[in-house]
Design a protein around this motif. Structure first.
Motif, PDB file in Angstrom:
ATOM      1  N   ILE A  96       0.820  -1.213   0.000  1.00  0.00           N
ATOM      2  CA  ILE A  96       0.000   0.000   0.000  1.00  0.00           C
ATOM      3  C   ILE A  96       0.849   1.256   0.000  1.00  0.00           C
ATOM      4  N   ALA A  97       2.140   1.115   0.227  1.00  0.00           N
ATOM      5  CA  ALA A  97       3.031   2.270   0.031  1.00  0.00           C
ATOM      6  C   ALA A  97       4.400   1.740  -0.373  1.00  0.00           C
ATOM      7  N   GLY A  98       5.014   2.489  -1.257  1.00  0.00           N
ATOM      8  CA  GLY A  98       6.331   2.082  -1.722  1.00  0.00           C
ATOM      9  C   GLY A  98       6.233   1.093  -2.851  1.00  0.00           C
ATOM     10  N   PRO A  99       7.233   0.344  -3.211  1.00  0.00           N
ATOM     11  CA  PRO A  99       8.546   0.423  -2.545  1.00  0.00           C
ATOM     12  C   PRO A  99       9.282   1.739  -2.806  1.00  0.00           C
ATOM     13  N   ASP A 100       9.821   2.289  -1.718  1.00  0.00           N
ATOM     14  CA  ASP A 100      10.748   3.405  -1.870  1.00  0.00           C
ATOM     15  C   ASP A 100      12.159   2.830  -1.967  1.00  0.00           C
ATOM     16  N   ILE A 101      12.917   3.354  -2.900  1.00  0.00           N
ATOM     17  CA  ILE A 101      14.309   2.914  -3.029  1.00  0.00           C
ATOM     18  C   ILE A 101      15.214   4.041  -2.521  1.00  0.00           C
ATOM     19  N   VAL A 102      16.035   3.719  -1.568  1.00  0.00           N
ATOM     20  CA  VAL A 102      16.999   4.695  -1.061  1.00  0.00           C
ATOM     21  C   VAL A 102      18.383   4.085  -1.222  1.00  0.00           C
ATOM     22  N   SER A 103      19.307   4.841  -1.780  1.00  0.00           N
ATOM     23  CA  SER A 103      20.651   4.277  -1.899  1.00  0.00           C
ATOM     24  C   SER A 103      21.702   5.317  -1.563  1.00  0.00           C
ATOM     25  N   ARG A 104      22.812   4.833  -1.044  1.00  0.00           N
ATOM     26  CA  ARG A 104      23.946   5.707  -0.730  1.00  0.00           C
ATOM     27  C   ARG A 104      25.228   4.987  -1.127  1.00  0.00           C
ATOM     28  N   GLY A 105      26.129   5.711  -1.803  1.00  0.00           N
ATOM     29  CA  GLY A 105      27.437   5.142  -2.123  1.00  0.00           C
ATOM     30  C   GLY A 105      27.384   4.092  -3.221  1.00  0.00           C
ATOM     31  N   PHE A 106      26.248   3.996  -3.890  1.00  0.00           N
ATOM     32  CA  PHE A 106      26.104   2.984  -4.947  1.00  0.00           C
ATOM     33  C   PHE A 106      26.197   3.655  -6.317  1.00  0.00           C
ATOM     34  N   VAL A 107      25.246   4.508  -6.604  1.00  0.00           N
ATOM     35  CA  VAL A 107      25.293   5.318  -7.821  1.00  0.00           C
ATOM     36  C   VAL A 107      24.932   6.742  -7.423  1.00  0.00           C
ATOM     37  N   TYR A 108      25.232   7.685  -8.278  1.00  0.00           N
ATOM     38  CA  TYR A 108      24.808   9.054  -8.008  1.00  0.00           C
ATOM     39  C   TYR A 108      23.321   9.122  -8.332  1.00  0.00           C
ATOM     40  N   MET A 109      22.480   9.236  -7.294  1.00  0.00           N
ATOM     41  CA  MET A 109      21.048   8.976  -7.462  1.00  0.00           C
ATOM     42  C   MET A 109      20.392   9.860  -8.518  1.00  0.00           C
ATOM     43  N   ARG A 110      20.820  11.098  -8.621  1.00  0.00           N
ATOM     44  CA  ARG A 110      20.171  11.983  -9.596  1.00  0.00           C
ATOM     45  C   ARG A 110      20.371  11.512 -11.027  1.00  0.00           C
ATOM     46  N   ASP A 111      21.503  10.850 -11.262  1.00  0.00           N
ATOM     47  CA  ASP A 111      21.779  10.379 -12.624  1.00  0.00           C
ATOM     48  C   ASP A 111      21.246   8.978 -12.861  1.00  0.00           C
ATOM     49  N   ALA A 112      20.653   8.391 -11.839  1.00  0.00           N
ATOM     50  CA  ALA A 112      20.313   6.972 -11.955  1.00  0.00           C
ATOM     51  C   ALA A 112      18.828   6.737 -11.731  1.00  0.00           C
ATOM     52  N   GLU A 113      18.016   7.770 -12.002  1.00  0.00           N
ATOM     53  CA  GLU A 113      16.588   7.640 -11.721  1.00  0.00           C
ATOM     54  C   GLU A 113      15.955   6.473 -12.466  1.00  0.00           C
ATOM     55  N   GLU A 114      16.389   6.323 -13.700  1.00  0.00           N
ATOM     56  CA  GLU A 114      15.828   5.257 -14.517  1.00  0.00           C
ATOM     57  C   GLU A 114      16.154   3.881 -13.914  1.00  0.00           C
ATOM     58  N   LEU A 115      17.416   3.730 -13.519  1.00  0.00           N
ATOM     59  CA  LEU A 115      17.850   2.469 -12.929  1.00  0.00           C
ATOM     60  C   LEU A 115      17.057   2.179 -11.655  1.00  0.00           C
ATOM     61  N   LEU A 116      16.893   3.190 -10.827  1.00  0.00           N
ATOM     62  CA  LEU A 116      16.222   2.977  -9.539  1.00  0.00           C
ATOM     63  C   LEU A 116      14.725   2.737  -9.741  1.00  0.00           C
ATOM     64  N   GLU A 117      14.165   3.384 -10.758  1.00  0.00           N
ATOM     65  CA  GLU A 117      12.760   3.146 -11.073  1.00  0.00           C
ATOM     66  C   GLU A 117      12.577   1.689 -11.542  1.00  0.00           C
ATOM     67  N   SER A 118      13.504   1.228 -12.363  1.00  0.00           N
ATOM     68  CA  SER A 118      13.441  -0.175 -12.797  1.00  0.00           C
ATOM     69  C   SER A 118      13.562  -1.104 -11.597  1.00  0.00           C
TER      70      SER A 118
END
Lengths: 558, 558
Positions: A480-502
């Motif tokens: 009913i909520a999420g999944p939220d993806i949070v990452s640190r030290g893996f990829v630069y999140m702003r440049d990886a939106e597509e990857l994280l959305e997948s």
């Protein structure tokens, strides 16, 4: 009576450089030699200090007769604030300067009034249980260093401490050749000898050779001189003070440990600096550059030390200016080379003239080279020999050196931390092994950081972390909520939106998949669900990036 | 015509050791010298490789006349698979063995058919645009190493490549003294010279001295001999083969890059190993120990290399047995000391006899020491001088060396990566600076790991991470699930239940606190809420542990 046996149990310093600690047991009597720390290596992520594992002694506290300290370096005294409380503060015995250094340390840990640190003068005899201990003078890169001759009922045990032979030491006190010779004449059952510099042929030069180098540098320095060395290298400070005096320069001390140690050494009479020669760091600019010498910490490139800050243009008081001369009067401790080089590069970048070991004779080792190790073995002529203080290869090479001087192979034991060595008047052998190892100090805790935490830190340091957080309805099992993806030290999140959305979609898909295949239409075995999400994400992300971040699925039921 | 100017732009290798790459611009013509990689240092968490930042060339691809390669080491050719595609595959020019090594590399990256690698024979003249380039032979720790003499319309530019002077090299091909002397006679406008070993006085010994050491070790080795060296150090392999032949031993090659390079060098005629002397690693045990020499990778203690696996008892085929002799015929690259020492310690632990640089003359450097650098400067006698290949202190020391040989101060430029240096027939000066730096290769991505990702990895590696996950009712703002606390690399969770439970309560308290103070009785500014949770937890955990884990609050609305 001469029956019985002695057990020798190294808890640190054998098979490694640092955290020296040696246990001697005779009957129910225990003596401890040195209680040092080791600085963490690259793989001990986030660890502040490493101390010996003293758990073997936990149920034997009342049997400890004393802790004998050979000299005041961190790798010989640094773990006292941690180990003394564990052992209910057995009495400590040390020479005067060593006692002073230990007290400074215990004071920082607010343990000063609990501990008993007894001062021993080299030559004194100390009776502890059935043994008599004599401290004999050796040379090392700190004054007041001693070796130990322990007269046990089975025979004499000699521990050299860290040593070299300096015929012309700065403090005028060479090693006690007379004592070493007479011990040899008397007959020594076992010698434990410092192996640190066994790989170097020849002799370590006298501290005295530094004088010429300093003189030449001082004679040619057009402006200020900064010299960085170990804060405990009191004799080097004396050499700088003597040279500064000849060239009419004042001395400013910079760096907390340098200030503390010099002050203590002056009070105890180990340093002779004329009154009025010391100036405050704040007042440096009141003097002409050619009137100033700055003695500071930072010879190892330690990030928060004075010289490193100066090199980084980050020091509260001092900036490099043209015509500054900087001397690094120390060798990088193995592992520190890169940091030291970085400091030197930065000093050059700002226009300083820099002298350092390798291009100039501004440091000598505190440990004896091969010929000195041979000299010690030849003076002591022990029946049995255990090389100490060194990595395994150094212990082996020291053992070979002993063998080359006529000690039979079966009389030499190459041991490592935790080995239990049994010595009788006729035999020496390793009879067992304790589970021993490193205890990590991290922040306020001692020992809670172990292999699991370190392994996690390593994984995190390599490829970072990715969390998938999902809230599900506990009745229907539907997200009913999420999944939220949070990452640190893996990829630069702003440049990886597509990857994280997948990745998000993958989580939802594998979740739906699980629900479809479960008996009642939804899952409630969250451990299984999490494993599945973890596996799916791990495979997906590796395929896309060839990286393996730590993956943490969190499922919350509402 | 001799008007105009040349721009020299180092994109790598100046102010650092590694990833050498130099851009030369004359009018609209661009030449590139070397395209190397650097291995990541400790602070480049998780990074696989570092390559030069070639973005300056992005809009100038069509102007690139060629890439000139001085020799086949990784720090000179390793970035070609990454940079060539970025630059639309300009033609590459290299000597024969260097071409072979590049091809092996491009093949692994499936780029072989896209790239053009032209073979140049030392002495040949190559015309590119308005310049003529001559490759001249130098000595280095790989065969077929060259320096470059580039005849531009403004004058001759000499780039030494990596070099030393070996009067008796293993391949019988010393540096081209005649060419160097005649270039000097003709008049050289600018020399760029290798600074790597400027801190070492005297001369680097000839590779030939290794022969005596090997001979002595082979004569006394009772069992198998294993020798680890750089896979590219073809001449060392030749020396081992020659010695093995004298002692009737067969050779097994172990380690992928060793097998590939030796095979390629044999095919190209750079290695002369008698037929039948090579045996398969699988067949080692079919021979008596004293018939076997194993040549393997792992001289740098690299975790997955052959020798490291052997030392760790983790190799597919080979275990150390009594009477084995191991030779590490290499010096640790700065930063690798600890790993190399660990390998040596482990080999000794398993009973091998180990010879390594420091206790035995089993390696010589590939770079010239001070007297050789003076010789090169004296042969070339350049008008202008730029020290290259070295950390900043090495460039400065090399500059001082040039000055001591009579090159005026204003004719020497100490430059770093990204500096733009302008040379005319009469002047040399730094006129600007590009934003240049390190591009990180991590897994499949090139360049996406930057300072933010690295900073996060560093924080994670020190004190780990702690996540607080909370589900709240979007209508009421009340927490309806959690907070769940998940942590990795911070504390050992099983021993810290109390601490984590307290952390949970702190989160709930600060959340309730926020709701009480908000206008409508509940919060919806989640960024603010998260900041507050983060701050509260950070303070609380620091107070309790003196650690600062990364704290990630996750709030989900349902």
């Amino acid at each position: 009576m001469t029956t019985g046996k002695i057990r020798i149990i190294p808890l640190g310093g054998l098979g490694e450089v640092g955290k020296n600690m040696m246990v001697l047991e005779y009957g129910d009597e225990i003596l401890i030699i040195d209680v040092g720390v080791m600085f963490p290596d690259d793989e001990m992520y986030g660890v502040d200090l490493v101390i010996p594992d003293a758990s073997y002694l936990a149920d034997k506290k009342s049997r400890i007769r004393g802790i004998l300290i050979t000299h005041g370096h961190e790798d010989h005294v640094g773990a006292l604030p941690y180990i003394l409380p564990m052992l209910d503060f057995p009495p400590v015995f040390a020479t005067r300067l060593t006692q002073g250094l230990i007290q400074v340390k215990l004071k920082e840990h607010r343990l000063l009034d609990k501990a008993t640190i007894n001062v021993i003068t080299p030559g004194d005899e100390l009776k502890l249980g059935s043994s008599t201990i004599e401290f004999f003078r050796v040379n090392h890169s700190i004054p007041d260093a001693v070796g130990l001759a322990i007269r046990t009922p089975l025979g004499i045990i000699v521990h050299t401490g860290d040593y070299k032979f300096d015929y012309t030491p700065i403090d005028g006190k060479p090693a006690d050749f007379g004592k070493l010779g007479s011990l040899g004449n008397e007959g020594v059952l076992l010698m434990m000898g410092d192996s640190t510099r066994v790989e170097t042929p020849g002799y370590t030069p006298s501290e005295r050779v530094i004088n010429d180098s300093l003189d030449k540098i001082f004679a040619n320095a057009p402006g200020r001189i900064m010299l960085a060395t170990f804060a405990s290298l009191i004799s080097r400070v004396q050499q700088v003070a003597d040279t500064a005096s000849r060239y009419d320069r004042f001395i400013a001390l910079v760096g907390r440990s340098m200030v503390n140690n010099v002050q203590m050494a002056m009070e105890l009479g180990y340093l002779d600096i004329p009154p009025g020669m010391l100036i405050r760091a704040e007042d440096i600019n009141k003097f002409r550059p050619e009137q100033v010498v700055i003695i500071c910490t930072g010879s190892q490139g330690e990030p928060t030390s004075a010289l490193t800050r100066i090199a980084n243009q980050d020091h509260r008081l001092i900036r490099i200016q043209r015509a500054d001369t900087v001397i690094l009067s120390a060798t990088p401790v193995p592992g520190n080379e890169k940091m030291v080089h970085r400091t030197i590069n930065n000093l050059f970048r700002q226009g300083a003239e820099v002298f350092y070991q390798g291009i100039s004779n501004v440091h000598v080792s505190g440990h004896g080279a091969q010929e000195e190790l041979k000299l010690m073995l030849s003076l002591i002529r022990p029946k049995f020999f255990i090389p100490v203080h060194g990595e395994y290869r150094q212990l082996v090479l020291h053992a070979k050196l002993g063998y080359s001087l006529g000690i039979p192979d079966e009389n030499i034991v190459v041991a490592e931390d935790g080995d239990i060595i049994e010595v009788t008047p006729d035999t020496i052998k390793t009879v067992g092994h304790l589970s021993s190892g490193n205890v990590f100090v991290d922040g306020l805790s001692v020992g809670d950081v172990g292999q699991i935490v370190l392994r996690d830190r390593k994984v995190l340091s390599q490829d970072g972390i990715l969390m998938a957080v999902l809230t599900v309805d506990k009745e229907t099992g539907q997200p009913i909520a999420g999944p939220d993806i949070v990452s640190r030290g893996f990829v630069y999140m702003r440049d990886a939106e597509e990857l994280l959305e997948s990745a998000r979609i993958r989580v939802l898909e594998s979740f739906a998949d699980l629900n479809n295949h479960s008996a009642n239409g939804h899952m409630s075995d969250w451990a299984f669900v999490k494993d599945k999400i973890k596996y799916t994400l791990s495979e997906f992300l590796y395929e896309k990036t060839h990286r393996r971040p730590m993956i943490i699925p969190v499922v919350m039921e509402v």
